[in-house]
Design a protein around this motif. Sequence first.
Motif, short mmCIF file in Angstrom:
data_model
loop_
_atom_site.label_atom_id
_atom_site.label_comp_id
_atom_site.label_asym_id
_atom_site.label_seq_id
_atom_site.Cartn_x
_atom_site.Cartn_y
_atom_site.Cartn_z
N SER A 76 -4.42 3.13 11.06
CA SER A 76 -5.49 2.95 12.04
C SER A 76 -6.61 2.05 11.53
O SER A 76 -7.31 1.39 12.30
CB SER A 76 -6.07 4.31 12.45
N THR A 77 -6.79 1.99 10.21
CA THR A 77 -7.86 1.17 9.63
C THR A 77 -7.35 -0.20 9.16
O THR A 77 -8.10 -1.17 9.17
CB THR A 77 -8.52 1.88 8.44
N HIS A 78 -6.10 -0.25 8.74
CA HIS A 78 -5.54 -1.51 8.26
C HIS A 78 -4.07 -1.57 8.65
O HIS A 78 -3.22 -0.96 8.02
CB HIS A 78 -5.68 -1.64 6.74
N ARG A 79 -3.79 -2.28 9.73
CA ARG A 79 -2.41 -2.32 10.26
C ARG A 79 -1.51 -3.11 9.31
O ARG A 79 -1.73 -4.31 9.07
CB ARG A 79 -2.38 -2.97 11.64
N GLU A 101 -3.79 7.56 9.08
CA GLU A 101 -5.18 7.11 8.89
C GLU A 101 -5.22 5.68 8.37
O GLU A 101 -6.03 4.86 8.83
CB GLU A 101 -5.88 8.05 7.91
N MET A 102 -4.37 5.38 7.40
CA MET A 102 -4.36 4.03 6.82
C MET A 102 -3.94 2.99 7.86
O MET A 102 -4.49 1.89 7.91
CB MET A 102 -3.40 4.00 5.62
N ARG A 124 0.44 4.51 19.59
CA ARG A 124 -0.66 3.55 19.40
C ARG A 124 -0.18 2.11 19.37
O ARG A 124 -0.91 1.20 19.77
CB ARG A 124 -1.38 3.84 18.08
N ARG A 177 -2.02 10.96 6.01
CA ARG A 177 -2.77 9.88 5.35
C ARG A 177 -2.25 8.52 5.80
O ARG A 177 -3.03 7.58 5.99
CB ARG A 177 -2.64 10.04 3.83
N SER A 224 1.29 5.72 0.47
CA SER A 224 0.76 7.01 0.92
C SER A 224 1.81 8.07 0.63
O SER A 224 3.01 7.84 0.82
CB SER A 224 0.46 6.98 2.42
N HIS A 278 0.86 -1.18 0.00
CA HIS A 278 0.00 0.00 0.00
C HIS A 278 0.90 1.23 0.00
O HIS A 278 2.06 1.17 0.40
CB HIS A 278 -0.92 0.00 1.21
#
Length: 371
Positions: A44-47, A41-42, A72, A38, A33, A31
């Motif tokens: 936090s939704t998909h480790r 954010e990514m 986190r 951004r 970024s 992935h």
Amino acid sequence: MNTSVSILVVDDSLLELQMTVGYLRQYFEVHASSSGERALEMISTHRPSIVLLDVNMPDLDGYEVCRRIRERDKHLKVIFVSAYDSTSEILKGYTVGGNDYIVKPYEPIILLSKINQAIADETEFEQASHSSADLAMEAMTSFGELGSVLTFLRSSFRITTVEGLANLMMRTLDAYGLETCLQLRTPKTAINFSHQGATSPIEDELMSRISKMPGRFAESGARMFVNYEHTSLMIKNMPFDDDVKMGRIRDNIAIMLEGADERLSMIAIDVSIQESLELVKHTHQSIVNDHMVMIEQNMDELKAALLKLDLNNDQERELQEIIQNGKQALSANFEKMHDIEAQISKVHELVQNNLDSDKHAQQAPGSIDLF
């Protein structure tokens, strides 16, 4: 392609982002970024499994992104990618929680190697079970900080391996409540150790740079670096807010590292002596065997030559007597050589038994002296 591993590449340069993603997609799920915000954010939704993080970005630089990641997630692997090669930059990456640091430009195979290493290190380090020797070392701290150092020096005399000396040092440093990385160097190798078990790649790089540090002591943030000829130490949590405690620790650690440096030199000498004895023993045995074969061959050749000569009985007996006397003289010399071999074997056995007994003493419960 390994779909169980996902890589998040973060870089504000679209060209470099495209090149890195294109290369890694041959091997992993990837992935991308182009900004730090951004990327957070990514995550936090998909480790992802690993984050490749550019240092120089306009909105949030890589160090700030890593710092927020660590708030986190303590275990997510972060590999910095940067054009900056200074020790201070690498230390920044280490301070905010980076696991590794790659300097641009780099070969793609180096990047792949770093990622594979991070994957291999993904499993948590197993906590070593405390032996009774560990418990004895912990109990030793009740004698005070100076007692810890003195007991370390006494215990180090019986250590015969680099690993054994490192374990003793780490236990002593743990007694001070210090989080540390340690490098011990011999003529053949440099080995890194950490209070957590294994060192990370970025710690390995920092220890390599500390070992070339010109002075004995240096400081950066909450960290102190100590460097001797064969021993280097990075203290991660030096109590700079307590001048008295910091002074005591600094003095005691200087004593400990100086003693460790001397002991490390002796360990290298002991190993060198053992290896030299082993080489002498095998070389001597090889020479003896070669000479025995040559003598037997010469005797056979002489006997064959006598049969071809037209000698009378007296001449043949005279030559046979000369050959026999020579053979007896050679046999006497070989007996002396065997005596030398026996002495070499005896010295080698004494050295080996001494090393083995020292190793047993290191491993035996309660083997650390308390005074």
